[in-house]
Design an enzyme around this catalytic site. Sequence first.
Site, PDB file in Angstrom:
ATOM      1  N   LEU A  45       0.874  -1.187   0.000  1.00  0.00           N
ATOM      2  CA  LEU A  45       0.000   0.000   0.000  1.00  0.00           C
ATOM      3  C   LEU A  45       0.898   1.219   0.000  1.00  0.00           C
ATOM      4  CD1 LEU A  45      -2.773   0.728   2.684  1.00  0.00           C
ATOM      5  CD2 LEU A  45      -0.742   2.160   2.537  1.00  0.00           C
ATOM      6  N   ASN A  46       0.582   2.232  -0.805  1.00  0.00           N
ATOM      7  CA  ASN A  46       1.258   3.514  -0.592  1.00  0.00           C
ATOM      8  C   ASN A  46       0.240   4.645  -0.526  1.00  0.00           C
ATOM      9  OD1 ASN A  46       1.795   2.690  -3.520  1.00  0.00           O
ATOM     10  ND2 ASN A  46       2.593   4.740  -3.669  1.00  0.00           N
ATOM     11  N   ASP A  47       0.329   5.656  -1.344  1.00  0.00           N
ATOM     12  CA  ASP A  47      -0.455   6.878  -1.114  1.00  0.00           C
ATOM     13  C   ASP A  47      -1.954   6.663  -0.895  1.00  0.00           C
ATOM     14  OD1 ASP A  47       1.962   7.473  -2.274  1.00  0.00           O
ATOM     15  OD2 ASP A  47       1.150   8.705  -3.878  1.00  0.00           O
ATOM     16  N   GLN A  63      -3.161   3.527  -3.137  1.00  0.00           N
ATOM     17  CA  GLN A  63      -2.275   2.934  -4.126  1.00  0.00           C
ATOM     18  C   GLN A  63      -1.961   1.511  -3.692  1.00  0.00           C
ATOM     19  OE1 GLN A  63      -0.254   4.504  -7.142  1.00  0.00           O
ATOM     20  NE2 GLN A  63      -2.434   4.903  -6.975  1.00  0.00           N
ATOM     21  N   ARG A 167       2.101  14.348 -12.302  1.00  0.00           N
ATOM     22  CA  ARG A 167       1.132  13.412 -11.717  1.00  0.00           C
ATOM     23  C   ARG A 167       0.478  13.918 -10.444  1.00  0.00           C
ATOM     24  NH1 ARG A 167       6.184  10.746 -11.470  1.00  0.00           N
ATOM     25  NH2 ARG A 167       7.155  10.938  -9.421  1.00  0.00           N
ATOM     26  N   ASP A 168      -0.475  13.108  -9.960  1.00  0.00           N
ATOM     27  CA  ASP A 168      -1.172  13.264  -8.678  1.00  0.00           C
ATOM     28  C   ASP A 168      -2.147  14.445  -8.669  1.00  0.00           C
ATOM     29  OD1 ASP A 168       0.655  11.253  -8.153  1.00  0.00           O
ATOM     30  OD2 ASP A 168       1.987  12.514  -6.939  1.00  0.00           O
TER      31      ASP A 168
HETATM   32  C1  FRU Z   1       4.101   9.096  -4.267  1.00  0.00           C
HETATM   33  C2  FRU Z   1       3.964   8.501  -5.656  1.00  0.00           C
HETATM   34  C3  FRU Z   1       3.080   9.375  -6.533  1.00  0.00           C
HETATM   35  C4  FRU Z   1       2.581   8.414  -7.551  1.00  0.00           C
HETATM   36  C5  FRU Z   1       2.390   7.161  -6.741  1.00  0.00           C
HETATM   37  C6  FRU Z   1       2.659   5.870  -7.468  1.00  0.00           C
HETATM   38  O1  FRU Z   1       4.406   8.132  -3.316  1.00  0.00           O
HETATM   39  O2  FRU Z   1       5.211   8.311  -6.246  1.00  0.00           O
HETATM   40  O3  FRU Z   1       3.736  10.499  -7.066  1.00  0.00           O
HETATM   41  O4  FRU Z   1       1.407   8.836  -8.151  1.00  0.00           O
HETATM   42  O5  FRU Z   1       3.265   7.264  -5.636  1.00  0.00           O
HETATM   43  O6  FRU Z   1       2.328   4.785  -6.663  1.00  0.00           O
END
Ligand code: FRU
Length: 486
Positions: A45-47, A63, A167-168
Amino acid sequence: MKWTQAARYRPYQEWSEEYVKDLKRKITASKWRLNYHVQPETGLLNDPNGFSYSNGKWHLFYQSFPFGAIHGLKSWFHITSKDLVHWEVEGPALEPDSVYDSHGVYSGSAIPVEEKLFLAYTGNVRDETWERHSYQLGAWMNNNGTVTKLEMPLISAPPLGYTAHFRDPQIIQYEDEYLMVIGGQTNDEKGNILICRSQNLIDWTYRGPLALNQDLGFMVECPNLLFIDGKVALLFCPQGMDKSVLEYQNVYPNTYILAEDYIIEENRLEHPLQQQLLDEGFDLYATQAFNAPDGRCLSVGWIGLPEMDYPTFNEGWAHSLSLIKELTLKKGKLYQYPIAETKQLRKTKETFILEPTEQLRKTTNNCYELQLIIPKNSHGEIHLFSDKTDMYALILSYDTEEGKLQLDRRNTHYPLNLAFGEIRESLVAPSEAMRLSIFVDQSTCEIFINHGERVLTANYYPEENQKELVVKGTKNISITYYSLEK
Ligand code: FRU
């Protein structure tokens, strides 16, 4: 499992059910799984993404790479809640299955429009020569959870002068239009926060980089523009930022700037204050926040950092989301504190007044909340995840004379990311009482000083025999201990 490029980007449907079952079995044996933080069932898991409120529910996505603890082919995983504390798993929401997101459904946001939720995200694509392309994409989620991707990108290329590190998207409603706040990188590798505008969420025009007049490193990730009490808070993650702008120790910091206002005509902040760290601990990144319909500004972060190693990688899972925090302003300072609903986790309560001659030693299940009031001009230590001999522990040392709290991760069987240091420090006003609120959960903890004036988030990986809590100090300490529910 060898994580070759081919394995990391293998299409989701090519992973067998047997493989996932095995992964689940392996993860069940972990001693570090969390009790009340959002964690992935399998994989990484990330963001946090798409934090929003729609149709009577809170929505949150994250994520996800479900097939191993590695930054592989990303998707959005969906969870919902009635109270922001107990979360229901809804399942995968956006998978990398189109020509615009074939190599990852990257981070983004969500905004409710009548009964539906509009999802805005970045599609990551690698071409035959492995060159990166990024698209800002949209999708509708209707009120039964069905997601329909838009056929065409909202934005099909970075603006002129910018690389594919673009992105984002955070979409917000601003006056009578929508704004998109996106992370970008100039061709000469300077980070920027870019603004686009739209009347209808579908047609976007580029407005330009937000004028900040300072170094933002080589790339900015996860920007958020927020409105708190009529003022502005800009949250973002600058990568490679010069440490003379702001001192930080983690690989990349999660930072913020407060300002009086956002001036859209000039695309700048009015009277911005000095940039600051959102979190002074070891493991917090990619905070996402939004102005909720109940008037609160709510935030959630990823407890983890990019490009770092963690011992759960060997177990096939990694990371968690922070507690949901409310962002407020007090005397011109940003405070971040777990929302009032977090109290629902409390099961039992014990209170003590600890004399300077005593020390509190308590065997726990590493699942608790601790509220401490430490008088001014005293010093002492709090050991979390301690063993009986006090050889191993995550150690907090406080000194209210100097107004200092130190977090020391050296005494561990699992040293983490040593190149970035094992001690973190927070400073508050000297010669004042200090309030500490500490949330411990198996292998992570969130520490709040003075109701959120400073925050330190840290992972720590204890052995089975590290379940003691130790508190000591030179003056009477008032302690409230709550065991928390699973
Ligand atoms: C930040 C990031 C974002 C990207 C995502 C990919 O942690 O690198 O910039 O959208 O994670 O998982």
